[in-house]
Design a protein around this motif. Structure first.
Motif, PDB file in Angstrom:
ATOM      1  N   ARG A 154      -0.388  -3.313  -5.608  1.00 20.33           N
ATOM      2  CA  ARG A 154      -0.860  -2.383  -4.590  1.00 20.33           C
ATOM      3  C   ARG A 154      -2.061  -2.915  -3.813  1.00 20.33           C
ATOM      4  NH1 ARG A 154      -0.189   2.971  -3.673  1.00 20.33           N
ATOM      5  NH2 ARG A 154       0.942   3.313  -5.611  1.00 20.33           N
ATOM      6  N   ASP A 155      -2.911  -3.706  -4.463  1.00 21.95           N
ATOM      7  CA  ASP A 155      -4.131  -4.169  -3.788  1.00 21.95           C
ATOM      8  C   ASP A 155      -3.991  -5.549  -3.161  1.00 21.95           C
ATOM      9  OD1 ASP A 155      -3.940  -5.558  -6.130  1.00 21.95           O
ATOM     10  OD2 ASP A 155      -6.014  -5.242  -6.775  1.00 21.95           O
ATOM     11  N   ASP A 206      -3.671  -8.292  -0.453  1.00 17.34           N
ATOM     12  CA  ASP A 206      -3.857  -8.344   0.998  1.00 17.34           C
ATOM     13  C   ASP A 206      -2.968  -9.438   1.575  1.00 17.34           C
ATOM     14  OD1 ASP A 206      -5.112 -10.812   0.724  1.00 17.34           O
ATOM     15  OD2 ASP A 206      -7.111 -10.035   1.113  1.00 17.34           O
ATOM     16  N   ARG A 254       0.819  -1.221   0.000  1.00 17.19           N
ATOM     17  CA  ARG A 254       0.000   0.000   0.000  1.00 17.19           C
ATOM     18  C   ARG A 254       0.848   1.265   0.000  1.00 17.19           C
ATOM     19  NH1 ARG A 254      -2.825  -3.251   3.685  1.00 17.19           N
ATOM     20  NH2 ARG A 254      -2.150  -2.027   5.507  1.00 17.19           N
ATOM     21  N   HIS A 255       2.150   1.130   0.233  1.00 18.03           N
ATOM     22  CA  HIS A 255       3.041   2.284   0.226  1.00 18.03           C
ATOM     23  C   HIS A 255       3.887   2.364  -1.045  1.00 18.03           C
ATOM     24  CE1 HIS A 255       1.991   2.362   4.481  1.00 18.03           C
ATOM     25  NE2 HIS A 255       2.531   3.559   4.560  1.00 18.03           N
TER      26      HIS A 255
END
Length: 404
Positions: free
Chosen positions: A256-257, A259, A218-219
């Motif tokens: 980025r997505d 989990d 996410r960063h």
């Protein structure tokens, strides 16, 4: 599978493919060191510590080697013990930044701070050992301090032994080369000095590696990134006791997505298929996803990286193993090294009911602030984590993989 003891002949072993990778990394001017820090209550007598270090090293001769052409030979000096000033509270002192020479030795050293809190620092060349090997030696140091016999680790096998022990290994395609990724932690020139930032997180969640990787995703400055998960080859033959560098690597691409559950599943499947062993069979230069020559590795100037992070989980620390009648450990952490092709190195371990995180990166303008913000996000993710998770049946993680 077992290997013969070397108790009745001089300890000599071949420099392995993995260790040659670390020699190449050191040639770029980046020290390749493992540093472990034990803090606690009660004193440790310096002279008793020196005697214990000598006893432990005789039982673990790989921590007293020197390079002799294509071999490691245990004819080097014993790890020295340096008494550090009681005010040595941070990690800015030169002791924490100096390199160790594998040709002249010593390849390991110990720092001791006795004061209101006792701090024991163990530094070793990652060229000759890894985190699991160093912890074997450290446990024997404390056994000697308690008056017990050391267990010892004198096997002279290298990674080829564990490739055989792993049995059938499905081939895996090499990771694709990817463009260099812009830095996340700060901007501008880096001076090559390691910046270490730590965080103590309440709780001991499962799947720490995957949870950390998900926060990193996410960063990312772009849509994709790449992390490396070090894996201990000893899992393929647990009867062998060796302090050698037996750490291989899993390369994990991030989106980025992603989990943490998705990433954890991919790590587990890679371990089941022994992908870290498959990677050892590739052509080290042609199929290397980070650099194909020493010159190319030296061109990595610290402004962009083909790898976002290395993430290692040292697992649960046995406090009884690091205790004496006078000394009781209350904290344990590592100071991860800089790796030429990776922007940061994140290390985790669990001691008691907390998880210790340490982040290392290059010191540059804005790095400290960005690193602390990342640790804030990691602490939030780990402290709020649910305990149940599908976990590997092994404890694979160790330290940084070899650099081209």
């Amino acid at each position: 599978m077992t290997t013969p003891s070397t108790a009745h002949r001089p300890y000599t072993r071949r420099i392995s493919q993995i260790e040659r990778g670390y020699l190449n990394a050191a040639a770029t001017g980046t020290p390749q060191l493992i540093q472990m820090v034990v803090e606690g209550e009660g004193p440790i007598d310096p002279d008793a510590l020196r005697a214990a270090v000598a006893t432990a090293t005789r039982a673990n001769p790989g921590l007293a080697v020197r390079r002799r052409a294509a071999l490691w030979r245990a004819d080097g000096p014993l790890p020295p013990v340096t008494e550090l000033p009681a005010g040595t509270g941070g990690f800015d002192a030169p002791f924490f930044h100096r390199d160790l020479d594998v040709v002249t030795g010593p390849v390991c050293e110990v720092g001791l701070v006795n004061g209101s809190r006792t701090r024991l620092v163990v530094r070793a060349s990652h060229i000759v050992t890894d985190g699991r090997g160093l912890r074997m030696w450290l446990a024997d140091v404390f056994r000697a301090l308690r008056g017990e016999d050391p267990l010892g680790a004198d096997a002279v096998v290298d990674d080829t032994h564990f490739r055989t022990a792993a049995g059938t290994v499905p081939p895996a395609p090499p990771p694709a080369r990817i463009p260099r990724l812009p830095a996340i932690l700060g901007t501008g020139s880096a001076d090559g000095t390691a910046l270490w930032l730590g965080r103590t997180v309440a709780g001991t969640p499962s799947a720490v590696t995957a949870r950390v990787a998900a926060v990193l995703a996410r960063h990312l400055p772009g849509d994709t990134g790449r992390v490396i998960v070090p894996v201990d080859l000893r899992r393929h033959d647990r009867e062998v006791r060796s302090t050698a560098n037996l750490t291989a690597q899993l390369v994990l691409d991030l989106a980025r997505d992603d989990d943490w559950r998705t990433l954890h599943g991919r790590i587990v499947r890679a371990l089941v298929h022994k992908r870290e062993v498959a990677a050892l069979s590739r052509d080290f230069l042609r199929d290397n996803p980070f650099a194909n020559s020493l010159r190319e590795a030296q061109e990595l100037d610290g402004s962009s990286f083909p790898c976002t992070a290395i993430i290692t989980d040292h697992g649960q620390v046995d406090t009884d193993e690091l205790s004496t009648a006078e000394f009781r450990p209350t904290a344990f952490r590592t100071l991860p090294m800089l790796v030429p092709y990776a922007e940061m190195f994140l290390s985790a371990c669990r001691i008691g009911e907390v998880t210790e995180l340490t982040l290392s990166c290059r010191d540059r303008p804005g790095a400290r602030e960005a690193g602390e913000a990342l640790l804030d996000a990691l602490e939030h993710a780990l402290a709020g984590a649910d305990r149940p998770a599908p976990a590997p049946t092994t404890s694979p993680h160790e330290d940084a993989p070899p650099c081209p």
